[in-house]
Design an enzyme around this catalytic site. Structure first.
Site, PDB file in Angstrom:
ATOM      1  N   GLU A  60      13.092  57.355  55.293  1.00 25.88           N
ATOM      2  CA  GLU A  60      13.208  58.674  55.922  1.00 25.88           C
ATOM      3  C   GLU A  60      13.272  59.778  54.867  1.00 25.88           C
ATOM      4  O   GLU A  60      12.678  60.840  55.025  1.00 25.88           O
ATOM      5  CB  GLU A  60      14.457  58.729  56.804  1.00 25.88           C
ATOM      6  CG  GLU A  60      14.348  57.967  58.102  1.00 25.88           C
ATOM      7  CD  GLU A  60      15.454  58.346  59.083  1.00 25.88           C
ATOM      8  OE1 GLU A  60      16.570  58.691  58.642  1.00 25.88           O
ATOM      9  OE2 GLU A  60      15.186  58.328  60.290  1.00 25.88           O
ATOM     10  N   HIS A  81      10.487  63.931  52.930  1.00 22.53           N
ATOM     11  CA  HIS A  81      10.722  65.262  52.362  1.00 22.53           C
ATOM     12  C   HIS A  81      10.015  65.307  51.013  1.00 22.53           C
ATOM     13  O   HIS A  81      10.464  64.707  50.029  1.00 22.53           O
ATOM     14  CB  HIS A  81      12.223  65.512  52.218  1.00 22.53           C
ATOM     15  CG  HIS A  81      12.925  65.508  53.534  1.00 22.53           C
ATOM     16  ND1 HIS A  81      13.143  66.660  54.269  1.00 22.53           N
ATOM     17  CD2 HIS A  81      13.439  64.490  54.282  1.00 22.53           C
ATOM     18  CE1 HIS A  81      13.765  66.346  55.400  1.00 22.53           C
ATOM     19  NE2 HIS A  81      13.951  65.043  55.429  1.00 22.53           N
ATOM     20  N   ARG A  82       8.902  66.016  50.949  1.00 23.47           N
ATOM     21  CA  ARG A  82       8.042  65.984  49.771  1.00 23.47           C
ATOM     22  C   ARG A  82       7.977  67.317  49.032  1.00 23.47           C
ATOM     23  O   ARG A  82       7.902  67.343  47.813  1.00 23.47           O
ATOM     24  CB  ARG A  82       6.626  65.554  50.190  1.00 23.47           C
ATOM     25  CG  ARG A  82       6.582  64.155  50.779  1.00 23.47           C
ATOM     26  CD  ARG A  82       5.187  63.739  51.193  1.00 23.47           C
ATOM     27  NE  ARG A  82       4.644  64.564  52.276  1.00 23.47           N
ATOM     28  CZ  ARG A  82       4.890  64.357  53.569  1.00 23.47           C
ATOM     29  NH1 ARG A  82       5.677  63.368  53.939  1.00 23.47           N
ATOM     30  NH2 ARG A  82       4.350  65.127  54.486  1.00 23.47           N
ATOM     31  N   GLU A 142      14.128  52.567  42.094  1.00 20.11           N
ATOM     32  CA  GLU A 142      14.194  51.196  41.592  1.00 20.11           C
ATOM     33  C   GLU A 142      12.979  50.401  42.083  1.00 20.11           C
ATOM     34  O   GLU A 142      12.584  50.536  43.251  1.00 20.11           O
ATOM     35  CB  GLU A 142      15.493  50.583  42.118  1.00 20.11           C
ATOM     36  CG  GLU A 142      15.721  49.141  41.798  1.00 20.11           C
ATOM     37  CD  GLU A 142      17.020  48.647  42.409  1.00 20.11           C
ATOM     38  OE1 GLU A 142      17.296  47.444  42.270  1.00 20.11           O
ATOM     39  OE2 GLU A 142      17.764  49.450  43.025  1.00 20.11           O
ATOM     40  N   ARG A 159      16.373  75.529  47.792  1.00 19.88           N
ATOM     41  CA  ARG A 159      15.564  75.769  48.998  1.00 19.88           C
ATOM     42  C   ARG A 159      15.144  74.453  49.645  1.00 19.88           C
ATOM     43  O   ARG A 159      15.248  74.294  50.875  1.00 19.88           O
ATOM     44  CB  ARG A 159      14.332  76.597  48.640  1.00 19.88           C
ATOM     45  CG  ARG A 159      13.553  77.085  49.857  1.00 19.88           C
ATOM     46  CD  ARG A 159      12.299  77.832  49.441  1.00 19.88           C
ATOM     47  NE  ARG A 159      11.698  78.548  50.551  1.00 19.88           N
ATOM     48  CZ  ARG A 159      10.544  79.208  50.468  1.00 19.88           C
ATOM     49  NH1 ARG A 159       9.882  79.256  49.319  1.00 19.88           N
ATOM     50  NH2 ARG A 159      10.050  79.824  51.527  1.00 19.88           N
ATOM     51  N   ARG A 181      18.611  66.902  58.491  1.00 19.80           N
ATOM     52  CA  ARG A 181      19.273  65.606  58.347  1.00 19.80           C
ATOM     53  C   ARG A 181      20.792  65.657  58.495  1.00 19.80           C
ATOM     54  O   ARG A 181      21.461  64.672  58.190  1.00 19.80           O
ATOM     55  CB  ARG A 181      18.902  64.991  56.988  1.00 19.80           C
ATOM     56  CG  ARG A 181      17.415  64.776  56.784  1.00 19.80           C
ATOM     57  CD  ARG A 181      16.817  63.823  57.800  1.00 19.80           C
ATOM     58  NE  ARG A 181      15.383  63.604  57.548  1.00 19.80           N
ATOM     59  CZ  ARG A 181      14.607  62.795  58.251  1.00 19.80           C
ATOM     60  NH1 ARG A 181      15.131  62.128  59.283  1.00 19.80           N
ATOM     61  NH2 ARG A 181      13.333  62.654  57.965  1.00 19.80           N
TER      62      ARG A 181
END
Length: 230
Positions: free
Chosen positions: A73, A77-78, A86, A175, A184
Site C-alpha cells: 500500500e 505513494h510515488r 530489503e 508536502r 492513510r
C-alpha cells in the site's frame, strides 16, 4: 511496526524562505535566522490557499519495518517519495511475521465504501492467531528447505506470505507526507474522511508524531486547514 527518523533537513523556516523568494529574491534567505513563530500567518495562508511548492524544500528519511502488505500500500505513494527496501533476492529473509494484537478490530460490517470494523470475539482472535502462526511456520520451513536444496533465494521467497516483515528507507518532503497522512490516517479535523487499513495507519501516526516536532507550525496549519495537502 518500527518507524525511526534517521535523517532530516526540515524546519518551518524552510517553508518561509522558499515562499518569500518570489518577492524578496536572495534576501529571502534572511528567514533562516528569524523566529518562524512571527510568520506562522504566512504558513497558514500557504496551506489554506494551497500554495504547495514551498512545503517541498525539506527532507525526511525514515527507517520503517512493517509487514509486506503494508509496503504494498505504501508504494502506491510515488510523487515526492523515494524508497529502498530489503531484498529477498540478495539476503535470506528472517522469520518475523505479523499477528494482530488483541486491540485489532477483526470484523468488517457493511458494503464497500460504507463499512466499519468492530471488535472480534475471543474465538475469532484465537483462530486468527493460531491460523496465521501455523501458516507462517509451514511457509518458512518450506522456504528454508528450498534454500538448503540449492534453490535461488529469489525463487524460494515466493512461498512466503505477505505477513512477513520487511524493512525500507523512505524519504519524503512535508508536502508528500501530508498527502500520505491525509489518505492513510483518520483524524477528527480531516475535511475529507479516510478509511485506511489500521496497520498502515499505525505507521502514518508514528511518522506524523516525529514530523510534528520538526515543523510544528506547518503541522498545526495542516490540521487547522482540514488535513488536506496543499
Amino acid at each position: 511496526m518500527t518507524v525511526e527518523l534517521v535523517k532530516h533537513s526540515a524546519a518551518d523556516t524552510d517553508v518561509l524562505w522558499a515562499a518569500r523568494v518570489s518577492t524578496a529574491g536572495e534576501q529571502s534567505l534572511d528567514e533562516l535566522n528569524k523566529d518562524p513563530e512571527r510568520s506562522k500567518g504566512l504558513i497558514n495562508f500557504l496551506m489554506r490557499d494551497r500554495h504547495g511548492s514551498p512545503f517541498e524544500h525539506n527532507s525526511m528519511t525514515f527507517f520503517i519495518s512493517a509487514p509486506l502488505f503494508v509496503f504494498r500500500e505504501f508504494h502506491r505513494h510515488r510523487v515526492g517519495w523515494s524508497y529502498n527496501e530489503e531484498s529477498g533476492r540478495y539476503r535470506q529473509l528472517q522469520p518475523v511475521f505479523y499477528v494482530p494484537g488483541a486491540s485489532r478490530k477483526l470484523v468488517q460490517q457493511g458494503r464497500p465504501g460504507k463499512y466499519e470494523f468492530v471488535e472480534g470475539t475471543p474465538e475469532q482472535h484465537a483462530l486468527t492467531g493460531r491460523a496465521m502462526e501455523g501458516v507462517y511456520r509451514t511457509a518458512y520451513e518450506t522456504y528454508l528447505e528450498m534454500l538448503e536444496a540449492g534453490v535461488a533465494r529469489e525463487v524460494a521467497r515466493a512461498v512466503l506470505p505477505v505477513g512477513l516483515y520487511s524493512s525500507m528507507y523512505a524519504t519524503c518532503n512535508a508536502r508528500s507526507l501530508m498527502h500520505f497522512l491525509g489518505l492513510r490516517t483518520q483524524h477528527e479535523q480531516a475535511k475529507v474522511p479516510s478509511f485506511p487499513q489500521r496497520e498502515i495507519e499505525m505507521v502514518g501516526e508514528a511518522m506524523e508524531e516525529q514530523w510534528s516536532k520538526l515543523m510544528p507550525l506547518t503541522h498545526a496549519a495542516f490540521n487547522a486547514n482540514g488535513r488536506v495537502a496543499p
